[in-house]
Enzyme design. Structure first.
Site, PDB file in Angstrom:
ATOM      1  N   GLY A 118      43.507  33.295  40.599  1.00 42.84           N
ATOM      2  CA  GLY A 118      42.241  32.354  39.995  1.00 42.84           C
ATOM      3  C   GLY A 118      41.034  32.595  40.622  1.00 42.84           C
ATOM      4  O   GLY A 118      40.678  33.593  41.370  1.00 42.84           O
ATOM      5  N   ALA A 119      39.891  31.711  40.303  1.00 40.11           N
ATOM      6  CA  ALA A 119      38.896  31.893  40.910  1.00 40.11           C
ATOM      7  C   ALA A 119      38.179  33.268  40.614  1.00 40.11           C
ATOM      8  O   ALA A 119      37.690  33.963  41.405  1.00 40.11           O
ATOM      9  CB  ALA A 119      38.570  31.610  42.431  1.00 40.11           C
ATOM     10  N   ASP A 174      33.861  39.028  38.966  1.00 38.72           N
ATOM     11  CA  ASP A 174      33.667  40.312  37.974  1.00 38.72           C
ATOM     12  C   ASP A 174      34.667  41.222  38.403  1.00 38.72           C
ATOM     13  O   ASP A 174      34.890  42.317  37.687  1.00 38.72           O
ATOM     14  CB  ASP A 174      32.231  40.841  37.972  1.00 38.72           C
ATOM     15  CG  ASP A 174      31.285  40.128  37.435  1.00 38.72           C
ATOM     16  OD1 ASP A 174      31.452  39.374  36.545  1.00 38.72           O
ATOM     17  OD2 ASP A 174      30.064  40.238  37.407  1.00 38.72           O
ATOM     18  N   HIS A 200      37.844  40.797  39.187  1.00 40.88           N
ATOM     19  CA  HIS A 200      39.114  40.453  38.345  1.00 40.88           C
ATOM     20  C   HIS A 200      38.781  40.819  36.749  1.00 40.88           C
ATOM     21  O   HIS A 200      39.719  41.526  36.249  1.00 40.88           O
ATOM     22  CB  HIS A 200      39.189  38.855  38.413  1.00 40.88           C
ATOM     23  CG  HIS A 200      39.610  38.202  39.699  1.00 40.88           C
ATOM     24  ND1 HIS A 200      39.026  37.672  40.339  1.00 40.88           N
ATOM     25  CD2 HIS A 200      40.695  38.588  40.477  1.00 40.88           C
ATOM     26  CE1 HIS A 200      39.702  36.928  41.245  1.00 40.88           C
ATOM     27  NE2 HIS A 200      40.911  37.747  41.383  1.00 40.88           N
ATOM     28  N   GLN A 207      47.498  46.125  49.712  1.00 43.00           N
ATOM     29  CA  GLN A 207      48.385  45.361  48.822  1.00 43.00           C
ATOM     30  C   GLN A 207      48.762  46.174  47.647  1.00 43.00           C
ATOM     31  O   GLN A 207      49.949  46.071  47.146  1.00 43.00           O
ATOM     32  CB  GLN A 207      47.635  44.275  48.324  1.00 43.00           C
ATOM     33  CG  GLN A 207      48.206  43.356  47.173  1.00 43.00           C
ATOM     34  CD  GLN A 207      47.479  42.083  46.862  1.00 43.00           C
ATOM     35  OE1 GLN A 207      47.712  41.167  47.416  1.00 43.00           O
ATOM     36  NE2 GLN A 207      46.608  42.205  45.801  1.00 43.00           N
ATOM     37  N   SER A 231      37.219  35.937  45.610  1.00 45.78           N
ATOM     38  CA  SER A 231      37.239  34.627  45.432  1.00 45.78           C
ATOM     39  C   SER A 231      36.912  33.933  46.744  1.00 45.78           C
ATOM     40  O   SER A 231      36.209  32.747  46.524  1.00 45.78           O
ATOM     41  CB  SER A 231      38.553  34.330  45.179  1.00 45.78           C
ATOM     42  OG  SER A 231      39.045  34.813  43.883  1.00 45.78           O
TER      43      SER A 231
END
Length: 280
Positions: free
Chosen positions: A33-34, A37, A39, A155, A188
């Site tokens: 979430g949060a 651009d 994402h 990641q 975020s």
């Protein structure tokens, strides 16, 4: 159009089952979430490749080492849904904690090797939390394609390795880091920066670029690294956890980019931990 918000697995499976039977590719963009651009660039990439797109929003407690960090993580579900309207995504998967980790949940997914350095070394158990929740998100959504930003490059490698090792029928796509006009990688966590800290934050990227340029001229990395760390601390950063070069494929530590490599950084500014990486 506002995408339906799905909160239970039977609802989700009902949708994805229809799409699978129609032979459609399903793209998933896992997030906490949060949305920013960065994402949204992943959502755009998913829309280009797939007939159906699911964005997931779940603040995963298993990947936080610090309880305060989990408590303070931005939660902006309504605003996130509005930002996604223009992309016409097909579903928002927003499970609660009990839906993701029901009572007696006992399984842990762990990836070795790639997790021994940088974030894995500084945040014990972090990547176990990431690998576990992403494995669940992949199987829950039945996605054929997943999209991850290169800002969290370690990641991305961990998730790709996990999917390959477990024979999951999904392709994990890396997408370029999106930066603000001053060079700061979008995150975020940037929402937690004060106005003053926000003006200082781009110094990390500036110093990383300076190191890359110095290495390209043949200067010694350790000398460049020490000077950059000194300047960051003088600018207001309180700690530089690492500034290091690693091979792009297996994250082996390098003294110089003798093969395709990236420069990775993690540093603290005004109580906020910022990470970044660039090809070098």
């Amino acid at each position: 159009m506002t995408a339906p918000i799905i909160r239970t697995l039977p609802e989700l499976r009902n949708l994805t089952g229809q799409w699978q039977r129609a032979g459609e590719r399903i793209g998933v963009v896992p997030t906490m979430g949060a949305l920013h651009d960065g994402h949204l660039s992943l959502v755009a990439a998913a829309k280009e490749r797939c007939e159906r797109v699911i964005v997931t929003i779940f603040v995963n407690p298993k990947q936080f080492n610090n309880p305060d960090d989990l408590k303070n993580y931005p939660r902006t579900e309504e605003a996130d849904a509005r930002k996604l309207e223009r992309f016409d995504v097909d579903a928002l998967w927003v499970p609660d904690g009990d839906q993701m980790y029901p009572e007696h949940f006992s399984t842990n997914v762990s990836v070795t090797g790639l997790t021994d350095v940088m974030e894995g070394a500084k945040r014990p158990g972090h990547f176990d939390g990431v690998a576990t929740v992403v494995t669940k998100l992949f199987t829950q959504t039945q996605a054929t394609d997943a999209f991850f930003g290169e800002k969290d490059y370690q990641q991305f490698l961990v998730v790709r390795r996990m999917a390959l090792d477990l024979d999951l029928p999904i392709t994990v796509h890396p997408c370029p880091t999106i930066r603000d006009i001053d060079g700061l990688a979008l995150s975020s966590r940037n929402l937690l920066l004060s106005d003053r800290a926000r003006t200082t934050a781009p110094r990390l990227f500036e110093e990383m670029e300076a190191i890359a340029e110095g290495v390209a001229r043949g200067e010694a990395f350790e000398t460049l690294r020490a000077a950059a760390e000194k300047r960051l601390l003088a600018a207001g950063y309180t700690e530089v956890e690492y500034l290091s070069i690693h091979a792009q494929d297996d994250l082996a530590p390098l003294d110089a980019p003798t093969r395709p490599a990236r420069l990775f950084a993690a540093a603290w500014l005004a109580g906020v931990r910022l990470i970044d990486n660039i090809a070098i």
